[in-house]
Design a protein around this motif. Structure first.
Motif, PDB file in Angstrom:
ATOM      1  N   TRP A  39      33.595  -9.822  21.832  1.00 40.74           N
ATOM      2  CA  TRP A  39      33.965 -10.762  23.273  1.00 40.74           C
ATOM      3  C   TRP A  39      32.991 -11.855  23.302  1.00 40.74           C
ATOM      4  O   TRP A  39      31.748 -11.624  23.215  1.00 40.74           O
ATOM      5  CB  TRP A  39      33.862  -9.519  24.454  1.00 40.74           C
ATOM      6  CG  TRP A  39      34.957  -8.355  24.285  1.00 40.74           C
ATOM      7  CD1 TRP A  39      35.448  -7.864  23.284  1.00 40.74           C
ATOM      8  CD2 TRP A  39      35.138  -7.572  25.324  1.00 40.74           C
ATOM      9  NE1 TRP A  39      36.198  -7.000  23.542  1.00 40.74           N
ATOM     10  CE2 TRP A  39      35.910  -6.652  24.970  1.00 40.74           C
ATOM     11  CE3 TRP A  39      34.826  -7.668  26.733  1.00 40.74           C
ATOM     12  CZ2 TRP A  39      36.525  -5.725  25.926  1.00 40.74           C
ATOM     13  CZ3 TRP A  39      35.031  -6.560  27.453  1.00 40.74           C
ATOM     14  CH2 TRP A  39      35.911  -5.561  26.970  1.00 40.74           C
ATOM     15  N   LYS A  40      33.640 -13.114  23.464  1.00 43.91           N
ATOM     16  CA  LYS A  40      32.749 -14.049  23.902  1.00 43.91           C
ATOM     17  C   LYS A  40      32.808 -14.414  25.308  1.00 43.91           C
ATOM     18  O   LYS A  40      34.096 -14.872  26.093  1.00 43.91           O
ATOM     19  CB  LYS A  40      33.289 -15.303  23.038  1.00 43.91           C
ATOM     20  CG  LYS A  40      32.969 -14.763  21.546  1.00 43.91           C
ATOM     21  CD  LYS A  40      33.467 -16.042  20.616  1.00 43.91           C
ATOM     22  CE  LYS A  40      32.904 -15.656  19.018  1.00 43.91           C
ATOM     23  NZ  LYS A  40      33.287 -16.803  18.200  1.00 43.91           N
ATOM     24  N   ARG A  41      31.766 -14.952  25.891  1.00 44.68           N
ATOM     25  CA  ARG A  41      31.783 -15.240  27.106  1.00 44.68           C
ATOM     26  C   ARG A  41      32.407 -16.825  27.207  1.00 44.68           C
ATOM     27  O   ARG A  41      32.086 -17.783  26.518  1.00 44.68           O
ATOM     28  CB  ARG A  41      29.935 -15.482  27.739  1.00 44.68           C
ATOM     29  CG  ARG A  41      30.047 -16.206  29.021  1.00 44.68           C
ATOM     30  CD  ARG A  41      28.677 -16.338  29.490  1.00 44.68           C
ATOM     31  NE  ARG A  41      27.810 -15.204  29.133  1.00 44.68           N
ATOM     32  CZ  ARG A  41      27.238 -14.280  29.512  1.00 44.68           C
ATOM     33  NH1 ARG A  41      27.458 -14.028  31.183  1.00 44.68           N
ATOM     34  NH2 ARG A  41      26.469 -13.240  29.085  1.00 44.68           N
ATOM     35  N   VAL A  42      33.148 -16.942  28.274  1.00 51.02           N
ATOM     36  CA  VAL A  42      33.912 -18.328  28.582  1.00 51.02           C
ATOM     37  C   VAL A  42      32.923 -19.080  29.431  1.00 51.02           C
ATOM     38  O   VAL A  42      32.259 -18.832  30.607  1.00 51.02           O
ATOM     39  CB  VAL A  42      35.230 -17.952  29.365  1.00 51.02           C
ATOM     40  CG1 VAL A  42      35.984 -19.280  29.580  1.00 51.02           C
ATOM     41  CG2 VAL A  42      36.247 -17.098  28.519  1.00 51.02           C
ATOM     42  N   LYS A  43      32.721 -20.333  28.930  1.00 51.91           N
ATOM     43  CA  LYS A  43      32.118 -21.145  29.812  1.00 51.91           C
ATOM     44  C   LYS A  43      32.692 -22.291  30.516  1.00 51.91           C
ATOM     45  O   LYS A  43      33.936 -22.647  30.045  1.00 51.91           O
ATOM     46  CB  LYS A  43      30.942 -21.956  28.776  1.00 51.91           C
ATOM     47  CG  LYS A  43      30.002 -20.874  28.300  1.00 51.91           C
ATOM     48  CD  LYS A  43      29.034 -21.763  27.331  1.00 51.91           C
ATOM     49  CE  LYS A  43      28.050 -20.831  26.873  1.00 51.91           C
ATOM     50  NZ  LYS A  43      26.983 -21.290  26.190  1.00 51.91           N
TER      51      LYS A  43
ATOM     52  N   VAL B 253      24.661  -7.067  21.771  1.00 51.57           N
ATOM     53  CA  VAL B 253      24.865  -8.342  22.827  1.00 51.57           C
ATOM     54  C   VAL B 253      23.796  -9.356  22.060  1.00 51.57           C
ATOM     55  O   VAL B 253      22.762  -9.201  21.701  1.00 51.57           O
ATOM     56  CB  VAL B 253      24.549  -8.323  24.295  1.00 51.57           C
ATOM     57  CG1 VAL B 253      24.560  -9.377  24.942  1.00 51.57           C
ATOM     58  CG2 VAL B 253      25.625  -7.402  24.935  1.00 51.57           C
ATOM     59  N   SER B 254      24.332 -10.321  21.820  1.00 50.23           N
ATOM     60  CA  SER B 254      23.589 -11.852  21.348  1.00 50.23           C
ATOM     61  C   SER B 254      23.986 -12.925  21.964  1.00 50.23           C
ATOM     62  O   SER B 254      25.383 -13.449  21.483  1.00 50.23           O
ATOM     63  CB  SER B 254      23.687 -11.555  19.692  1.00 50.23           C
ATOM     64  OG  SER B 254      23.079 -12.776  19.217  1.00 50.23           O
ATOM     65  N   GLY B 255      23.248 -13.516  22.541  1.00 51.03           N
ATOM     66  CA  GLY B 255      23.718 -14.772  23.275  1.00 51.03           C
ATOM     67  C   GLY B 255      25.126 -14.611  24.258  1.00 51.03           C
ATOM     68  O   GLY B 255      24.930 -13.739  25.037  1.00 51.03           O
ATOM     69  N   ASP B 256      26.037 -15.262  23.887  1.00 52.90           N
ATOM     70  CA  ASP B 256      27.154 -15.239  24.826  1.00 52.90           C
ATOM     71  C   ASP B 256      28.228 -14.118  23.799  1.00 52.90           C
ATOM     72  O   ASP B 256      29.495 -14.399  24.464  1.00 52.90           O
ATOM     73  CB  ASP B 256      27.714 -16.678  24.814  1.00 52.90           C
ATOM     74  CG  ASP B 256      26.991 -17.433  25.800  1.00 52.90           C
ATOM     75  OD1 ASP B 256      26.046 -16.821  26.618  1.00 52.90           O
ATOM     76  OD2 ASP B 256      27.070 -18.772  25.763  1.00 52.90           O
ATOM     77  N   GLU B 257      27.657 -13.463  23.078  1.00 51.36           N
ATOM     78  CA  GLU B 257      28.764 -12.576  22.386  1.00 51.36           C
ATOM     79  C   GLU B 257      28.363 -11.028  22.576  1.00 51.36           C
ATOM     80  O   GLU B 257      27.185 -10.705  22.486  1.00 51.36           O
ATOM     81  CB  GLU B 257      28.629 -12.899  20.791  1.00 51.36           C
ATOM     82  CG  GLU B 257      29.769 -12.546  20.168  1.00 51.36           C
ATOM     83  CD  GLU B 257      29.604 -13.244  18.671  1.00 51.36           C
ATOM     84  OE1 GLU B 257      30.121 -14.393  18.587  1.00 51.36           O
ATOM     85  OE2 GLU B 257      29.064 -12.519  17.913  1.00 51.36           O
TER      86      GLU B 257
END
Length: 80
Positions: A76-80, A54-58
């Motif tokens: 996978w990327k976090r949705v904002k 995990v790195s930041g929003d990824e």
């Protein structure tokens, strides 16, 4: 529902789906998955282990020695 045979083939060959249960091992940074069903029938009933970072929003899940050769990763990327 309106894709051509070639378009449908390209989608299926470029994707994989599975479902089952999973657990996280914080010590070795892995996710273990018990695959109950998959678009690859030979995966059904398998236990598979993926590394996770995990790195930041990824979040990246990787399978070393993937069936396609080398290492296959899903990001996978976090949705904002």
């Amino acid at each position: 529902m309106t894709g051509t045979a070639d378009e449908n083939k390209a989608v299926v060959q470029g994707s994989a789906a599975f479902y089952g249960t999973w657990s996280v091992n914080d010590k070795d940074l892995t996710v273990s998955t018990r695959i109950d069903g998959s678009t690859f029938p030979n995966w059904d009933g398998q236990d598979q282990k993926r590394t996770v970072s995990v790195s930041g929003d990824e979040m990246k899940l990787c399978v070393p020695g993937a069936q396609i050769g080398g290492t296959a990763c899903a990001v996978w990327k976090r949705v904002k």
